[in-house]
Design an enzyme around this catalytic site. Structure first.
Site, PDB file in Angstrom:
ATOM      1  CG  PHE A 171       5.678  -3.572 -11.806  1.00  0.00           C
ATOM      2  CD1 PHE A 171       5.932  -4.936 -11.633  1.00  0.00           C
ATOM      3  CD2 PHE A 171       6.771  -2.720 -11.954  1.00  0.00           C
ATOM      4  CE1 PHE A 171       7.232  -5.427 -11.614  1.00  0.00           C
ATOM      5  CE2 PHE A 171       8.065  -3.200 -11.925  1.00  0.00           C
ATOM      6  CZ  PHE A 171       8.297  -4.559 -11.752  1.00  0.00           C
ATOM      7  CE  LYS A 195      -0.991   5.633 -12.225  1.00  0.00           C
ATOM      8  NZ  LYS A 195      -0.866   4.342 -12.900  1.00  0.00           N
ATOM      9  CD  GLU A 198       1.240   2.324 -16.068  1.00  0.00           C
ATOM     10  OE1 GLU A 198       0.951   2.410 -14.855  1.00  0.00           O
ATOM     11  OE2 GLU A 198       2.185   2.946 -16.594  1.00  0.00           O
ATOM     12  NE  ARG A 199       5.193  -1.412 -15.427  1.00  0.00           N
ATOM     13  CZ  ARG A 199       6.515  -1.402 -15.429  1.00  0.00           C
ATOM     14  NH1 ARG A 199       7.169  -2.171 -16.270  1.00  0.00           N
ATOM     15  NH2 ARG A 199       7.179  -0.649 -14.589  1.00  0.00           N
ATOM     16  CB  SER A 248      10.998   4.466 -10.825  1.00  0.00           C
ATOM     17  OG  SER A 248      10.206   5.427 -11.499  1.00  0.00           O
ATOM     18  CB  CYS A 303      11.409  -1.418  -2.973  1.00  0.00           C
ATOM     19  SG  CYS A 303      10.463  -1.779  -1.512  1.00  0.00           S
ATOM     20  CD  GLU A 403      15.331  -0.110  -7.867  1.00  0.00           C
ATOM     21  OE1 GLU A 403      14.873   0.847  -8.514  1.00  0.00           O
ATOM     22  OE2 GLU A 403      14.770  -0.581  -6.864  1.00  0.00           O
TER      23      GLU A 403
HETATM   24  P1  NAD Z   1       7.265   3.410 -11.856  1.00  0.00           P
HETATM   25  O1  NAD Z   1       7.805   4.654 -11.286  1.00  0.00           O
HETATM   26  O2  NAD Z   1       7.554   3.108 -13.280  1.00  0.00           O
HETATM   27  O3  NAD Z   1       5.656   3.422 -11.730  1.00  0.00           O
HETATM   28  C1  NAD Z   1       5.038   3.749 -10.518  1.00  0.00           C
HETATM   29  C2  NAD Z   1       3.796   4.562 -10.816  1.00  0.00           C
HETATM   30  O4  NAD Z   1       4.181   5.801 -11.405  1.00  0.00           O
HETATM   31  C3  NAD Z   1       2.859   3.875 -11.780  1.00  0.00           C
HETATM   32  O5  NAD Z   1       1.551   4.009 -11.304  1.00  0.00           O
HETATM   33  C4  NAD Z   1       3.085   4.600 -13.089  1.00  0.00           C
HETATM   34  O6  NAD Z   1       1.918   4.690 -13.863  1.00  0.00           O
HETATM   35  C5  NAD Z   1       3.548   5.977 -12.660  1.00  0.00           C
HETATM   36  N1  NAD Z   1       4.538   6.543 -13.589  1.00  0.00           N
HETATM   37  C6  NAD Z   1       5.527   5.880 -14.236  1.00  0.00           C
HETATM   38  N2  NAD Z   1       6.258   6.731 -14.975  1.00  0.00           N
HETATM   39  C7  NAD Z   1       5.717   7.953 -14.793  1.00  0.00           C
HETATM   40  C8  NAD Z   1       6.038   9.255 -15.295  1.00  0.00           C
HETATM   41  N3  NAD Z   1       7.041   9.451 -16.133  1.00  0.00           N
HETATM   42  N4  NAD Z   1       5.289  10.277 -14.900  1.00  0.00           N
HETATM   43  C9  NAD Z   1       4.264  10.098 -14.035  1.00  0.00           C
HETATM   44  N5  NAD Z   1       3.910   8.889 -13.546  1.00  0.00           N
HETATM   45  C10 NAD Z   1       4.630   7.838 -13.918  1.00  0.00           C
HETATM   46  O7  NAD Z   1       7.703   2.224 -10.904  1.00  0.00           O
HETATM   47  P2  NAD Z   1       7.477   0.675 -11.121  1.00  0.00           P
HETATM   48  O8  NAD Z   1       8.377   0.203 -12.202  1.00  0.00           O
HETATM   49  O9  NAD Z   1       6.023   0.381 -11.226  1.00  0.00           O
HETATM   50  O10 NAD Z   1       7.956   0.095  -9.714  1.00  0.00           O
HETATM   51  C11 NAD Z   1       9.289  -0.275  -9.457  1.00  0.00           C
HETATM   52  C12 NAD Z   1      10.022   0.794  -8.681  1.00  0.00           C
HETATM   53  O11 NAD Z   1       9.325   1.065  -7.476  1.00  0.00           O
HETATM   54  C13 NAD Z   1      11.416   0.367  -8.249  1.00  0.00           C
HETATM   55  O12 NAD Z   1      12.292   1.438  -8.401  1.00  0.00           O
HETATM   56  C14 NAD Z   1      11.239   0.009  -6.778  1.00  0.00           C
HETATM   57  O13 NAD Z   1      12.414   0.113  -6.004  1.00  0.00           O
HETATM   58  C15 NAD Z   1      10.228   1.015  -6.378  1.00  0.00           C
HETATM   59  N6  NAD Z   1       9.519   0.591  -5.183  1.00  0.00           N
HETATM   60  C16 NAD Z   1       9.836   1.219  -4.015  1.00  0.00           C
HETATM   61  C17 NAD Z   1       9.219   0.827  -2.843  1.00  0.00           C
HETATM   62  C18 NAD Z   1       9.577   1.492  -1.548  1.00  0.00           C
HETATM   63  O14 NAD Z   1       8.818   1.372  -0.589  1.00  0.00           O
HETATM   64  N7  NAD Z   1      10.697   2.206  -1.479  1.00  0.00           N
HETATM   65  C19 NAD Z   1       8.263  -0.196  -2.849  1.00  0.00           C
HETATM   66  C20 NAD Z   1       7.946  -0.795  -4.065  1.00  0.00           C
HETATM   67  C21 NAD Z   1       8.593  -0.386  -5.228  1.00  0.00           C
END
Ligand code: NAD
Length: 520
Positions: A171, A195, A198-199, A248, A303, A403
Site C-alpha cells: 500500500f 495485483k 487492496e488498500r 511485509s 520501507c 518494524e
Molecule cells: P502487506 O504484506 O500487508 O501487503 C502487500 C501485498 O501482499 C498486498 O497486495 C496484500 O494484498 C498481500 N497480502 C497481505 N497479506 C497477505 C497474506 N497473508 N497472504 C497473501 N497475500 C497477502 O504489506 P503492506 O502493509 O501493504 O506494505 C508495507 C510493508 O511493505 C512494510 O513491511 C514495508 O517495509 C514493506 N515494503 C518493502 C519495500 C522494499 O522494497 N523492501 C518497499 C515497500 C514496502
C-alpha cells in the site's frame, strides 16, 4: 464494460480535496485494455485515511475474473513477444510521456487513497516514472553476447521474455511499485497481471488506463484485485512464470516459499528497520534535518524510512533539538497547503503504532515526543499519529525489534562507531542504513563493515536510482537477495537466457564414422 479507448478520450477530473465523494464508484478489473465491472460477492471498503470517508469499494476479483486475466495475458504474449523491440520501445516512450502528463492526477489518487501529502505523492510517481524512463533504453540494455569459438563456429546468448508474469504490490507506494514492475516486464516482451494493494489501487488503475492509451495491445497489462485469495491464485496458476512481490515479511516469506516450490521465479522485497549512525563530527544541522525528514516523512510508512537512530557519544544530547525540529513538522490532510505529514493508512495501523509506543514506555524507554492523541482540527476522524521520538531504547525492546511503520523514531545510545556497527549488524533486517560524519575514513569503514544492503553517507534515504538496483539484504529480501528489483538484475529477472552454438562448415564432411566421445 468500458473500453480504455473511451476512458482515454476526456481527461477525468481528479480529487483535490478530502471532500466526501457523493457516490463512490466501485473499482473495476482491467482486462484486455478494458475496465470491467467485477461480479464479486466480497468487497473491501477503501476509506480516505484523512477522513475515513468511503472512497471506493475494491472487489475480491472472482475466480473467473482471475482466470480471464491470465487468459488475456497468455493470448497477448504470443504477439507481444514477437513485436520488435523498437516497437515496444516506442510504446514505452509514449507511456512515459503520458505518465508525466498525468503526474498530478496520479498523485491526487495516491493522496486520497493512501494519505501521503500531495507533494510526497508526486515523488512516489516520479520514482516509478524514472524506472519507466530507464526502461526506454532497452535497445542497448538487452544486447546479448557472441563469441567466435572457431572460424566456422560461434556461440551466441541472448535474452527472451518468460511469458505471463505477475506483480503483488504494497500500500505504501501505489504508483512506484507497480512501475518497478510493469515497464521492465513489458518492454522485455512479457505480459503482466498486476495485483495492486487492496488498500489503494487507484493509481495502478490510472497506470493501466495510460498503458492502453500509450498503445500497449490488449492483454499485455491486466489488473485484478483482492487480498490473500488473489495472491494464492497467482502463486498456484501454472501459466504465471514469475512473481514480483513487495510488502511485509509475513506475506512475502509465504509467497516466496510457496511460489518457489511451484517452480516460479520470485523476487520479494520485505520489511525493514533502518538505522542512522550519527557521529559528533558530522554537519549537525544537515544531519538533524535529514533525520527528521526521513523518520517522519510519509508518516514513516516507507520501507526506507530512517526509523532508528544510533547516537554515538555526545550526540545523544542532540535528541531534544531533534524533537524541536520534529515539532515543526505540520500534520494535516495531504491536500492541504503546507502539510508535511499525512495520516497512517488505517485505524488498525494507528492502533498498532500506539500500542508499540505504549510498549516502549512499559519497557522503560523515554517518550520524548508523543504523537499519540494529536489530530489536525479540520480532520478529526483521520488516522493520525504525530511525530514521536522514543529515547533510551534498548535492543531487547519491542519497539526496536519490530518494524513500526509509523512516524516514530527510536533512539539508542552507543559510545563508539564499533558499537554502532555491531548493533546495526546484529539487527535481522538489512534494507538501508545511513551514517552522518565528516570523516571519509570513518564513512569508508562503515560502508565496508556494515551489513545493510543500501548505505547512505550523509544521505538519509539511499534508494538507488533505476540504473542501479534496489539492493536490500538479510531479512529485508527473500531468497538471500538473489533477485533484486530494477536495474540490470530487474531485467534479468524478467528474461531468460538462450544460448545458441552453430557450426557452418564450408566443405562437405569426409569422415564416415560418427564420433561418440565428448570432443577433447
Ligand atoms: P502487506 O504484506 O500487508 O501487503 C502487500 C501485498 O501482499 C498486498 O497486495 C496484500 O494484498 C498481500 N497480502 C497481505 N497479506 C497477505 C497474506 N497473508 N497472504 C497473501 N497475500 C497477502 O504489506 P503492506 O502493509 O501493504 O506494505 C508495507 C510493508 O511493505 C512494510 O513491511 C514495508 O517495509 C514493506 N515494503 C518493502 C519495500 C522494499 O522494497 N523492501 C518497499 C515497500 C514496502
Amino acid at each position: 464494460l468500458q473500453s480504455a479507448g473511451a476512458a482515454a478520450a476526456p481527461q477525468q477530473s481528479y480529487p483535490t480535496s478530502h471532500a466526501r465523494i457523493a457516490s463512490p464508484r466501485d473499482t473495476q478489473n482491467f482486462l484486455n485494455n478494458a475496465f470491467v465491472a467485477s461480479s464479486a460477492t466480497q468487497w473491501i471498503d477503501l476509506h480516505d485515511p484523512a477522513t475515513n470517508n468511503l472512497v471506493t469499494r475494491v472487489p475480491q476479483s472472482t475466480d473467473a475474473e482471475l482466470v480471464a486475466a491470465v487468459d488475456s495475458a497468455e493470448k497477448a504474449f504470443k504477439s507481444w513477444s514477437a513485436t520488435s523491440l523498437l516497437a515496444r520501445q516506442q510504446i514505452m516512450f509514449k507511456y512515459v510521456h503520458l505518465i508525466r502528463e498525468n503526474w498530478d492526477r496520479l498523485a491526487a489518487s495516491i493522496t486520497l487513497e493512501q494519505g501521503k501529502t500531495f507533494a510526497d505523492a508526486r515523488g512516489d510517481v516520479l520514482r516509478g516514472l524514472q524506472v519507466a524512463e530507464t526502461a526506454c533504453g532497452i535497445t542497448t540494455q538487452m544486447t546479448g553476447e557472441v563469441l567466435e569459438v572457431a572460424k566456422d563456429m560461434e556461440t551466441r546468448s541472448y535474452r527472451e521474455p518468460l511469458g505471463v508474469v505477475s506483480a503483488i504490490c504494497p500500500f505504501n507506494f501505489p504508483a512506484m511499485i507497480p512501475l518497478w514492475c510493469i515497464p521492465i516486464a513489458t518492454v522485455t516482451g512479457n505480459t503482466i497481471v498486476v495485483k495492486p494493494s487492496e488498500r489503494d489501487p487507484g493509481a495502478c488503475m490510472i497506470l493501466a488506463e495510460l498503458a492502453a492509451q500509450a498503445g500497449f495491445p490488449p492483454g499485455v497489462i491486466n489488473v485484478v484485485h483482492g487480498s490473500a485469495k488473489t495472491v494464492d491464485f497467482i502463486i498456484d496458476e501454472p501459466r504465471i512464470k514469475a512473481i514480483s512481490f513487495v510488502g511485509s515479511n509475513k506475506a512475502g516469506e509465504y509467497i516466496y516459499t510457496r511460489g518457489s516450490a511451484n517452480g516460479k521465479r520470485v523476487q520479494a522485497n520485505l520489511g525493514a528497520k533502518n538505522h542512522a549512525a550519527v557521529l559528533p563530527d558530522c554537519n549537525k544541522n544537515h544531519a538533524l534535518n535529514a533525520i527528521a525528514g526521513a523518520a517522519f516523512g510519509a508518516a514513516g510508512q516507507r520501507c526506507m524510512a530512517l526509523s532508528t537512530l544510533v547516537m554515538i557519544g555526545e550526540t545523544k544530547d542532540w535528541v531534544p533539538e531533534l524533537a524541536e525540529r520534529a515539532k515543526g513538522i505540520k500534520m494535516d490532510g495531504g491536500f492541504e497547503e503546507g502539510a508535511d505529514l499525512g495520516p497512517v493508512i488505517s485505524p488498525q495501523s494507528k492502533q498498532r503504532i500506539e500500542d508499540l509506543i505504549a510498549s516502549a514506555e512499559e519497557e522503560g524507554a523515554t517518550i520524548l515526543l508523543d504523537g499519540r492523541g494529536q489530530k489536525p482540527e479540520k480532520y478529526p476522524n483521520g488516522n493520525w499519529v504525530g511525530p514521536t521520538i522514543i529515547a533510551n531504547v534498548k535492543p531487547h525492546m519491542k519497539c526496536y525489534k519490530e518494524e513500526i511503520f509509523g512516524p516514530v523514531l527510536v533512539c539508542l545510545n552507543v559510545d563508539t562507531i564499533d558499537e554502532a556497527i555491531e548493533l546495526i549488524n546484529a539487527n535481522e533486517y538489512g534494507n538501508g542504513t545511513a551514517i552522518f560524519t565528516r570523516s571519509g575514513s570513518t564513512a569508508t569503514r562503515f560502508q565496508k563493515e556494515v551489513e545493510a544492503g543500501q548505505i547512505g553517507i550523509n544521505v538519509p534515504i539511499p534508494v538507488p536510482l533505476p540504473m542501479f538496483s534496489f539492493t536490500g539484504n538479510k531479512k529485508s529480501i527473500a531468497g538471500g537477495g538473489a533477485s533484486t528489483f530494477y536495474g540490470k538484475p530487474g531485467l534479468q529477472f524478467y528474461t531468460q537466457q538462450k544460448t545458441v552454438t552453430s557450426l557452418w562448415r564450408s566443405e562437405d564432411a569426409v569422415a564416415t564414422k560418427a564420433s561418440v566421445n565428448m570432443p577433447t
